[in-house]
Write an enzyme that holds these catalytic residues in place. Structure first.
Site, PDB file in Angstrom:
ATOM      1  N   HIS A   1      95.728  30.819-101.234  1.00  0.00           N
ATOM      2  CA  HIS A   1      96.740  31.494-100.733  1.00  0.00           C
ATOM      3  C   HIS A   1      98.227  30.834-100.788  1.00  0.00           C
ATOM      4  CE1 HIS A   1      93.465  33.396 -98.031  1.00  0.00           C
ATOM      5  NE2 HIS A   1      94.068  34.511 -98.806  1.00  0.00           N
TER       6      HIS A   1
ATOM      7  N   GLN B   1      89.301  48.858 -97.324  1.00  0.00           N
ATOM      8  CA  GLN B   1      88.863  48.046 -98.529  1.00  0.00           C
ATOM      9  C   GLN B   1      87.563  47.610 -98.489  1.00  0.00           C
ATOM     10  OE1 GLN B   1      92.160  45.487 -98.991  1.00  0.00           O
ATOM     11  NE2 GLN B   1      90.843  44.025 -99.745  1.00  0.00           N
TER      12      GLN B   1
END
Ligand code: AMP
Length: 289
Positions: A35, A59
């Site tokens: 990230h 999701q």
């Protein structure tokens, strides 16, 4: 660094930035170097940088790990402060999906194979939340990791089809020293599982070796991955694939001359489902050849 949890505050910040370029990194938190590399690239390429932290329930499938997905907001915010992020959007409960929410963004073709075949509602959840975040944050550039190769293809397709006025930028997969792709889900790996998880990278490298020796038989590439995975008793294969990197259609037989290949796989190590991929360029894509 500002930390905001409602949409009006994000819009106010965006208005305040005026014509400045804004780089945006959407995440589900529990941040790692993968990230942070996206954040650093966004920092280099834009006047302002925003990160979202939201574990998006839509999701996750009904039998997946939503309730146990790792979270540590304070640690995430400390890491992001160190990267010169301008603001973090960590939406509160009900901000993204209020009780009367009833819409979605749906991409058809490229969501069907690979992850989409095993996780039928996953990409509709991804595209819906990404579309919402794009509309809320209005970035100049949005940064995604090659780690989630199909997600990149799907988000690019959505951005093109629905005319989002931004660039989708892809960053290389960041790995542990032993080759394991960094993932928030690696936290689930216990004892011998952590060592066993390196088999995904080893399987990809086995197929890459064949590719570099000019093997263009897609079945031979899949077999190299399967054989490596079969030698690890803690690994259970969900799928292995050698697909067209643009359409994600599975190659059958010989890969066309000059074309690239997306080698990808999903493998269970215990209850933990890990994915990884190599995107290998064909001669046609290498400049100067
Ligand atoms: P996630 O928090 O898992 O939804 O991931 C947020 C973003 O970080 C996505 O664009 C991922 O593809 C990206 N990402 C996750 N792991 C890595 C990694 N190991 N290397 C590069 N990017 C990653």
């Amino acid at each position: 660094m500002e930390v905001v949890s409602d949409i009006a505050s994000v819009r106010a910040l965006r208005r305040h930035y005026g014509d400045a370029t804004l780089g945006f990194v959407p995440t589900m938190g529990y941040l790692h170097e993968g990230h942070l590399e996206l954040v650093r690239r966004a920092r280099r390429e834009n006047d302002r940088v925003a990160v979202s932290i939201f574990v998006n329930p839509t999701q996750f499938g009904p039998t997946e790990d939503l309730s146990r997905y790792p979270r540590d907001l304070e640690r995430d915010l400390a890491l992001l402060r160190g990267e010169g992020v301008d603001f973090v959007f960590a939406p509160g409960d009900g901000v993204i999906y209020p009780p009367d929410f009833q819409s979605s963004a749906l991409v058809r073709g490229v969501t069907q194979p690979l992850e989409g075949a095993r996780r039928p509602t996953h990409f509709e959840g991804v595209t819906t939340v990404v579309a919402k975040l794009f509309n809320i944050v209005r970035p100049t550039r949005a940064y995604f990791g090659q780690k989630d190769a199909q997600q990149v293809v799907v988000v690019r397709q959505m951005a093109r089809d629905l005319n989002f006025d931004l660039d989708v930028i892809v960053c290389p997969t960041v790995r542990e020293p032993d080759g394991l792709a960094m993932s928030s889900r690696n936290k689930y790996l216990e004892g011998d599982q952590r060592r066993a998880a390196t088999v995904l990278n080893r399987a990809l490298r086995a197929a890459e070796r064949l590719w570099n020796e000019d093997t263009r038989d897609s079945e031979a590439l899949r077999a190299a991955m399967r054989d490596t995975l079969a030698a690890e008793p803690l690994a259970r294969v969900d799928y292995v694939s050698a697909a067209d990197p643009q359409t994600l259609a599975e190659y059958e037989g010989a890969i066309p001359a000059g074309a690239g290949v997306l080698l990808s796989m999903a493998v269970f190590i215990g209850r933990t489902r890990l994915i990884d991929n190599f995107n290998l360029a064909g001669a046609a894509e290498q400049p100067g050849e």
